[in-house]
Design a protein around this motif. Structure first.
Motif, mmCIF file in Angstrom:
data_model
loop_
_atom_site.group_PDB
_atom_site.id
_atom_site.type_symbol
_atom_site.label_atom_id
_atom_site.label_comp_id
_atom_site.label_asym_id
_atom_site.label_seq_id
_atom_site.Cartn_x
_atom_site.Cartn_y
_atom_site.Cartn_z
ATOM 1 N N PHE A 44 0.865 -1.173 0.000
ATOM 2 C CA PHE A 44 0.000 0.000 0.000
ATOM 3 C C PHE A 44 0.899 1.219 0.000
ATOM 4 C CE2 PHE A 44 -2.584 -3.447 1.468
ATOM 5 C CZ PHE A 44 -3.745 -3.246 0.746
ATOM 6 N N LEU A 45 0.559 2.169 -0.832
ATOM 7 C CA LEU A 45 1.456 3.255 -1.168
ATOM 8 C C LEU A 45 0.950 4.592 -0.645
ATOM 9 C CD1 LEU A 45 3.989 3.816 -2.920
ATOM 10 C CD2 LEU A 45 2.453 4.098 -4.844
ATOM 11 N N ASP A 46 1.854 5.347 -0.004
ATOM 12 C CA ASP A 46 1.510 6.688 0.479
ATOM 13 C C ASP A 46 1.920 7.771 -0.519
ATOM 14 O OD1 ASP A 46 0.424 5.704 2.836
ATOM 15 O OD2 ASP A 46 2.352 5.737 3.848
ATOM 16 N N GLU A 47 2.949 7.489 -1.322
ATOM 17 C CA GLU A 47 3.440 8.475 -2.278
ATOM 18 C C GLU A 47 4.017 7.764 -3.492
ATOM 19 O OE1 GLU A 47 6.957 11.757 -2.287
ATOM 20 O OE2 GLU A 47 5.745 11.619 -0.468
ATOM 21 N N ALA A 48 3.639 8.207 -4.674
ATOM 22 C CA ALA A 48 4.108 7.587 -5.909
ATOM 23 C C ALA A 48 5.492 8.094 -6.281
ATOM 24 C CB ALA A 48 3.138 7.892 -7.037
ATOM 25 N N ASN A 49 6.239 7.250 -6.982
ATOM 26 C CA ASN A 49 7.510 7.656 -7.562
ATOM 27 C C ASN A 49 7.237 8.210 -8.959
ATOM 28 O OD1 ASN A 49 8.957 6.725 -5.351
ATOM 29 N ND2 ASN A 49 9.259 4.701 -6.246
ATOM 30 N N PRO A 50 7.962 9.243 -9.370
ATOM 31 C CA PRO A 50 7.696 9.843 -10.681
ATOM 32 C C PRO A 50 7.893 8.884 -11.859
ATOM 33 C CG PRO A 50 9.452 11.033 -9.514
ATOM 34 C CD PRO A 50 9.010 9.926 -8.630
ATOM 35 N N GLU A 51 8.756 7.887 -11.705
ATOM 36 C CA GLU A 51 9.008 6.964 -12.812
ATOM 37 C C GLU A 51 7.979 5.832 -12.903
ATOM 38 O OE1 GLU A 51 11.380 5.459 -9.300
ATOM 39 O OE2 GLU A 51 11.177 7.417 -10.240
ATOM 40 N N ASP A 52 7.117 5.696 -11.906
ATOM 41 C CA ASP A 52 6.091 4.646 -11.923
ATOM 42 C C ASP A 52 5.062 4.898 -13.021
ATOM 43 O OD1 ASP A 52 7.223 3.390 -9.747
ATOM 44 O OD2 ASP A 52 5.789 4.187 -8.301
ATOM 45 N N THR A 53 4.547 3.814 -13.582
ATOM 46 C CA THR A 53 3.423 3.885 -14.507
ATOM 47 C C THR A 53 2.157 3.724 -13.679
ATOM 48 O OG1 THR A 53 4.722 2.919 -16.290
ATOM 49 C CG2 THR A 53 2.333 2.817 -16.517
ATOM 50 N N LEU A 54 1.184 4.570 -13.914
ATOM 51 C CA LEU A 54 -0.072 4.547 -13.167
ATOM 52 C C LEU A 54 -1.165 3.908 -14.005
ATOM 53 C CD1 LEU A 54 -2.052 5.384 -10.891
ATOM 54 C CD2 LEU A 54 -2.213 7.617 -12.029
ATOM 55 N N TYR A 55 -1.859 2.953 -13.399
ATOM 56 C CA TYR A 55 -3.066 2.362 -13.969
ATOM 57 C C TYR A 55 -4.185 2.609 -12.972
ATOM 58 C CZ TYR A 55 0.125 -0.066 -17.052
ATOM 59 O OH TYR A 55 1.110 -0.349 -17.954
ATOM 60 N N GLU A 56 -5.385 2.819 -13.469
ATOM 61 C CA GLU A 56 -6.529 2.967 -12.574
ATOM 62 C C GLU A 56 -7.601 1.993 -13.027
ATOM 63 O OE1 GLU A 56 -9.231 6.340 -10.408
ATOM 64 O OE2 GLU A 56 -7.497 6.936 -11.581
ATOM 65 N N SER A 57 -8.045 1.166 -12.099
ATOM 66 C CA SER A 57 -9.052 0.161 -12.381
ATOM 67 C C SER A 57 -10.009 0.103 -11.204
ATOM 68 C CB SER A 57 -8.370 -1.200 -12.601
ATOM 69 O OG SER A 57 -9.309 -2.224 -12.837
ATOM 70 N N ARG A 58 -11.298 0.241 -11.474
ATOM 71 C CA ARG A 58 -12.333 0.195 -10.428
ATOM 72 C C ARG A 58 -12.041 1.200 -9.312
ATOM 73 N NH1 ARG A 58 -15.536 -4.169 -11.801
ATOM 74 N NH2 ARG A 58 -14.471 -5.768 -12.988
#
Length: 107
Positions: A44-58
């Protein structure tokens, strides 16, 4: 392709984040380990890294680091109960083989 999540898994993530009181979503990845070579990581993530790819589902945000993406692209995250055991399951179309205990895989 994309990373997706089932309705059961989405409800579990939303419940956990609500109980936790913070968090922006999940980070899904792989690490080198186990008898078959790779194992999934899920946090579980509190802060994203700029190099991460983001997906959004449901309505769940799923972040994947660039090195892991090639191994898990197209994966569906599910949540299942089997007897007294429960947990997240990874339906990964890239998997060629899994170890007997189900903890690691190869692509």
């Amino acid at each position: 392709m994309a990373i997706t999540i089932t309705e059961k898994a989405a409800k579990r993530v939303e419940k956990y984040l609500a109980n936790r009181g913070k968090g922006v979503g999940l980070r899904l990845g792989v690490k080198t380990t186990g008898c078959s070579g790779m194992a999934y990581t899920l946090e579980f993530l509190d802060e994203a890294n700029p190099e991460d790819t983001l997906y959004e589902s449901r309505n769940v945000k799923i972040y994947v680091d660039p090195k892991s993406l090639v191994y898990i692209d197209g994966t569906e995250l599910d949540f299942a109960r089997e007897g007294l055991n429960e947990g997240f399951k990874f339906n990964n179309p890239n998997v060629k083989d899994e170890c007997g205990c189900g903890e690691s895989f190869t692509v």
